[in-house]
Design a protein around this motif. Structure first.
Motif, PDB file in Angstrom:
ATOM      1  N   ARG A 273      51.851  34.853  31.633  1.00 16.15           N
ATOM      2  CA  ARG A 273      50.497  34.475  32.050  1.00 16.15           C
ATOM      3  C   ARG A 273      49.500  35.610  31.894  1.00 16.15           C
ATOM      4  O   ARG A 273      48.286  35.386  31.918  1.00 16.15           O
ATOM      5  CB  ARG A 273      50.503  33.974  33.486  1.00 16.15           C
ATOM      6  CG  ARG A 273      50.865  35.007  34.536  1.00 16.15           C
ATOM      7  CD  ARG A 273      50.605  34.440  35.914  1.00 16.15           C
ATOM      8  NE  ARG A 273      51.111  35.339  36.955  1.00 16.15           N
ATOM      9  CZ  ARG A 273      50.664  35.346  38.190  1.00 16.15           C
ATOM     10  NH1 ARG A 273      49.709  34.529  38.549  1.00 16.15           N
ATOM     11  NH2 ARG A 273      51.173  36.168  39.089  1.00 16.15           N
ATOM     12  N   PHE A 274      50.004  36.859  31.758  1.00 17.13           N
ATOM     13  CA  PHE A 274      49.080  37.984  31.603  1.00 17.13           C
ATOM     14  C   PHE A 274      48.991  38.474  30.151  1.00 17.13           C
ATOM     15  O   PHE A 274      48.314  39.450  29.860  1.00 17.13           O
ATOM     16  CB  PHE A 274      49.473  39.141  32.526  1.00 17.13           C
ATOM     17  CG  PHE A 274      49.404  38.760  33.984  1.00 17.13           C
ATOM     18  CD1 PHE A 274      48.350  37.982  34.459  1.00 17.13           C
ATOM     19  CD2 PHE A 274      50.372  39.188  34.869  1.00 17.13           C
ATOM     20  CE1 PHE A 274      48.277  37.618  35.803  1.00 17.13           C
ATOM     21  CE2 PHE A 274      50.304  38.831  36.219  1.00 17.13           C
ATOM     22  CZ  PHE A 274      49.255  38.043  36.676  1.00 17.13           C
ATOM     23  N   LEU A 277      45.465  38.640  28.769  1.00 17.94           N
ATOM     24  CA  LEU A 277      44.748  39.818  29.266  1.00 17.94           C
ATOM     25  C   LEU A 277      45.164  41.058  28.479  1.00 17.94           C
ATOM     26  O   LEU A 277      44.317  41.860  28.062  1.00 17.94           O
ATOM     27  CB  LEU A 277      45.030  40.020  30.770  1.00 17.94           C
ATOM     28  CG  LEU A 277      44.483  41.319  31.376  1.00 17.94           C
ATOM     29  CD1 LEU A 277      42.953  41.347  31.350  1.00 17.94           C
ATOM     30  CD2 LEU A 277      44.985  41.507  32.818  1.00 17.94           C
ATOM     31  N   VAL A 298      47.625  43.617  37.943  1.00 22.19           N
ATOM     32  CA  VAL A 298      46.580  42.575  38.034  1.00 22.19           C
ATOM     33  C   VAL A 298      46.924  41.453  39.018  1.00 22.19           C
ATOM     34  O   VAL A 298      46.048  40.907  39.683  1.00 22.19           O
ATOM     35  CB  VAL A 298      46.218  42.025  36.629  1.00 22.19           C
ATOM     36  CG1 VAL A 298      47.340  41.154  36.056  1.00 22.19           C
ATOM     37  CG2 VAL A 298      44.911  41.263  36.673  1.00 22.19           C
ATOM     38  N   GLN A 347      37.796  40.434  36.061  1.00 18.48           N
ATOM     39  CA  GLN A 347      37.584  38.982  35.922  1.00 18.48           C
ATOM     40  C   GLN A 347      38.885  38.224  36.206  1.00 18.48           C
ATOM     41  O   GLN A 347      38.890  37.218  36.900  1.00 18.48           O
ATOM     42  CB  GLN A 347      37.094  38.644  34.512  1.00 18.48           C
ATOM     43  CG  GLN A 347      35.631  38.979  34.291  1.00 18.48           C
ATOM     44  CD  GLN A 347      35.201  38.774  32.833  1.00 18.48           C
ATOM     45  OE1 GLN A 347      35.973  38.273  32.029  1.00 18.48           O
ATOM     46  NE2 GLN A 347      33.988  39.185  32.519  1.00 18.48           N
ATOM     47  N   LYS A 348      39.976  38.742  35.655  1.00 19.88           N
ATOM     48  CA  LYS A 348      41.262  38.065  35.873  1.00 19.88           C
ATOM     49  C   LYS A 348      41.614  38.078  37.354  1.00 19.88           C
ATOM     50  O   LYS A 348      42.101  37.086  37.904  1.00 19.88           O
ATOM     51  CB  LYS A 348      42.363  38.764  35.054  1.00 19.88           C
ATOM     52  CG  LYS A 348      43.699  38.037  35.076  1.00 19.88           C
ATOM     53  CD  LYS A 348      43.612  36.689  34.382  1.00 19.88           C
ATOM     54  CE  LYS A 348      44.862  35.865  34.523  1.00 19.88           C
ATOM     55  NZ  LYS A 348      44.689  34.482  34.045  1.00 19.88           N
ATOM     56  N   ARG A 349      41.356  39.215  38.022  1.00 18.53           N
ATOM     57  CA  ARG A 349      41.649  39.300  39.466  1.00 18.53           C
ATOM     58  C   ARG A 349      40.822  38.259  40.228  1.00 18.53           C
ATOM     59  O   ARG A 349      41.316  37.621  41.149  1.00 18.53           O
ATOM     60  CB  ARG A 349      41.342  40.711  39.996  1.00 18.53           C
ATOM     61  CG  ARG A 349      42.165  41.787  39.337  1.00 18.53           C
ATOM     62  CD  ARG A 349      43.016  42.652  40.174  1.00 18.53           C
ATOM     63  NE  ARG A 349      42.953  42.587  41.579  1.00 18.53           N
ATOM     64  CZ  ARG A 349      43.995  42.887  42.355  1.00 18.53           C
ATOM     65  NH1 ARG A 349      45.154  43.215  41.818  1.00 18.53           N
ATOM     66  NH2 ARG A 349      43.891  42.851  43.670  1.00 18.53           N
ATOM     67  N   ARG A 351      39.555  35.425  39.034  1.00 19.58           N
ATOM     68  CA  ARG A 351      39.998  34.060  38.688  1.00 19.58           C
ATOM     69  C   ARG A 351      41.298  33.732  39.433  1.00 19.58           C
ATOM     70  O   ARG A 351      41.497  32.611  39.894  1.00 19.58           O
ATOM     71  CB  ARG A 351      40.201  33.904  37.177  1.00 19.58           C
ATOM     72  CG  ARG A 351      38.991  34.142  36.288  1.00 19.58           C
ATOM     73  CD  ARG A 351      37.846  33.185  36.483  1.00 19.58           C
ATOM     74  NE  ARG A 351      36.894  33.575  37.498  1.00 19.58           N
ATOM     75  CZ  ARG A 351      35.880  34.428  37.337  1.00 19.58           C
ATOM     76  NH1 ARG A 351      35.665  34.996  36.180  1.00 19.58           N
ATOM     77  NH2 ARG A 351      35.060  34.704  38.337  1.00 19.58           N
TER      78      ARG A 351
END
Lengths: 430, 159
Positions: A273-274, A277, A298, A347-349, A351
């Motif tokens: 899933r990362f 990123l 993350v 941004q990922k954090r 979301r």
């Protein structure tokens, strides 16, 4: 072993008596007199978390908060020093600030215009001649409260006589150090927060942060919304996780042991899933080492650190509870990231935070429903006990010498309630 | 197309969108969206750079589908007890219109029948719509819900 229904409620004479080793009485959720007593004996006499230093980055930055129900302002002055001020004009008592946070040069009371500096000192007031010889401005600053910080977390207290924050946190500090590793090598930065209220007592939320048992039940819909690999990571009830009583009401619940130290195992494969990123960071020209560090961090830490009475460092965010009334509590889910970290990382954090947390997350509304049901159910009958005995017969000692139970034991709840009992048993305090 | 015709078509579309949500016609609702569209409920009402701020909801196509699954599959205890909703909208104003995009703002209120009573969530909602041959696709929907910048209750619905 005590039987669950054998304790007559008539033997209870105080809130402290309602906390036993293995159970607490449901009146603790619903009795308004006990709530008032808690505000005095617990919230007025311990360290209460108010803010993270990154929330007041500059001179003039402030955040309003509460100690129990008492409004305070956490502010940074011109010299960069932090102050915790009672949010109450010294003239006729109006609050001098009602915004959540912001930046200002001074605090001016909206009622009669008394103006206070960022350090709380009374600077000016309209028509001062009427105070000639009867008011010394030096004595009429906003009341300044004792505060101390650890790892950027600002705690304040209304009680000047209690132990230092360092001593109060004790065994929790090791876990705070570990928690702060999740910003990928950058300083921890608050990115925003979700605030919501639920119709239930504050201790229901306090318990929940150290309750792994509910996760696969209450959060089934969240688990269905994540990929199989991540779902496997969150399937932790049969894993090697544990709960440790850290003293003074604090506890840690390790759900994912592999994610305790986010600066270790940097060479582990990147979770599916990362990968997007990682690809994005690579495209931006980040080094392999930095990408590994950011991707490892993350998703947050693999544990919830519950700090009595009002905050937890919960996997990837701060969870702050604010008691409103005996049957209403406000929760703040404070998102964190890295100051100066790549935008894609923060941004990922955010979301990820939005996915689970907050009023419309895939997790929080279901927690809220369960908490609300507990409050509602507490109205049934008179002899009602809330059981917190899970795992009591299988305790061990941790490497730090603490009481330790399985990940889905109720060891953390018992730790919090024993601290609560101790504080509620104290003689009436000023 | 005249201004009146556009206004009528936009109004009809907004009513359709709200009606589909009230009647839980989620597949039809999903079909109203441009794939790259974003559904956003910001925390702070003055934010426009949504990607770089924390939002209450920030749903791209994948998250929209997951959210609909969550609302429909009976796994979420908070949605199982969720009863009917009523969405009303008014004060529809077209802010900008071109052949490619139409930006429209309206007053919007979601009423939900919760076990604690009927709760109202008033909001300013702004749509960016992409005209198609006979209707629109939603490029962006931003619901600025009253109190989202202070504190909400938990929400088991889409605004």
């Amino acid at each position: 072993m005590t039987k669950t229904t054998s304790i007559p409620v008539k033997s209870i004479t105080s809130a402290a008596d309602m906390v036993m080793e293995d159970r607490v009485h449901k009146s603790l959720y619903s009795d308004p007199e006990i709530f008032e007593e808690e505000l005095d004996k617990v919230f007025n006499h311990t360290w209460v978390w108010l803010a993270h230093e990154s929330e007041i980055p500059d001179s003039g930055s402030y955040k309003t908060a509460k100690i129990g129900r008492q409004p305070v302002i956490v502010v940074r002055d011109r010299k960069g020093n932090i102050h915790v001020l009672q949010n109450r004009c010294r003239h006729r008592g109006a609050t001098v600030c009602e915004k959540k946070h912001g930046k200002t040069k001074a605090f001016t009371c909206p009622y009669h215009g008394w103006g206070y500096g960022l350090d709380g000192s009374l600077r000016a007031l309209p028509k001062p001649e009427e105070y000639e010889n009867i008011l010394d401005k030096a004595e009429f600053g906003l009341n300044s409260l004792r505060f101390e910080t650890y790892q950027g977390m600002i705690f304040a207290t209304l009680d000047d006589s209690i132990e230092s924050l360092d001593s109060f946190l004790g065994g929790a500090k090791k876990w705070m150090d570990l928690f702060m590793k999740q910003s990928g090598g950058y300083p921890v930065q608050v990115l925003g927060d979700h605030r919501f209220r639920f119709p239930g007592n504050w201790k229901i939320q306090l318990e929940n942060t150290t309750d792994a048992y509910h996760f696969p039940i209450v959060h089934k819909s969240f688990i269905s919304s994540i990929d199989d690999q991540t779902a496997e990571v969150f399937d932790f009830l049969d894993g090697d996780g544990f709960v440790e009583d850290l003293g003074n009401g604090h506890s840690v619940m390790v759900m994912i042991p592999d994610l305790v130290d986010l600066e270790a195992n940097l060479d582990d494969p990147i979770p599916e899933r990362f990968q997007p990123l990682a690809d994005e960071l690579a495209k931006e020209g980040k080094s392999e080492a930095e990408i590994k560090r950011l991707v490892r961090a993350v998703g947050g830490s693999g544990f919830n650190l519950n700090l009595f009475p009002n905050v937890s460092c919960s996997m990837a965010f701060f969870r702050n509870l604010v008691p409103i009334s005996v049957d209403e509590t406000e929760i703040h889910h404070v998102a964190i990231g890295g100051k100066g970290a790549p935008a894609a990382f923060n941004q990922k954090r955010m979301r990820l935070h939005e996915h689970f947390q907050g009023p419309m997350g895939f997790g929080t509304p279901d927690d809220g429903e369960a908490w609300e049901r507990v409050q509602h159910g507490s109205k049934a009958g008179t002899d009602g006990w809330i059981m917190v005995n899970r795992g009591m017969s299988r305790l061990s000692t941790s490497e730090d010498g603490n009481v330790k139970g399985a990940v889905c034991s109720e060891t953390g709840m018992r730790a919090a309630y024993q601290q609560y009992k101790k504080m509620m048993a104290a003689e009436e305090k000023e | 197309m005249s201004e009146n015709q556009l206004y009528t078509r936009v109004s009809e579309f907004l009513s359709l969108e709200a009606d589909l949500l009230d009647h839980k016609a989620y597949d039809e609702w999903l079909a109203l969206w441009e794939k790259s569209g974003l559904y956003i409920v910001p925390v702070e009402h003055d934010v426009t750079d949504f990607a770089n701020h924390l939002n209450v909801a920030y749903d791209d196509d994948e998250m929209r589908q997951l959210r609909i699954a969550r609302l429909s599959n009976g796994e979420a205890v908070s949605t199982v007890g969720a009863e009917n909703t009523v969405r009303t909208l008014s004060r529809i104003r077209i802010l900008e219109a071109s052949d490619e995009l139409v930006t429209v703002r309206c007053a919007y209120c979601l009423y939900e029948n919760n076990k604690n009573g009927v709760r109202a969530f008033p909001a300013n909602v702004e749509f960016i719509l992409k005209p198609t041959e006979d209707s629109f696709l939603i490029q962006q929907k931003v619901a600025r819900v009253m109190k989202s910048n202070e504190h909400l209750t938990t929400v088991s619905y889409l605004f």
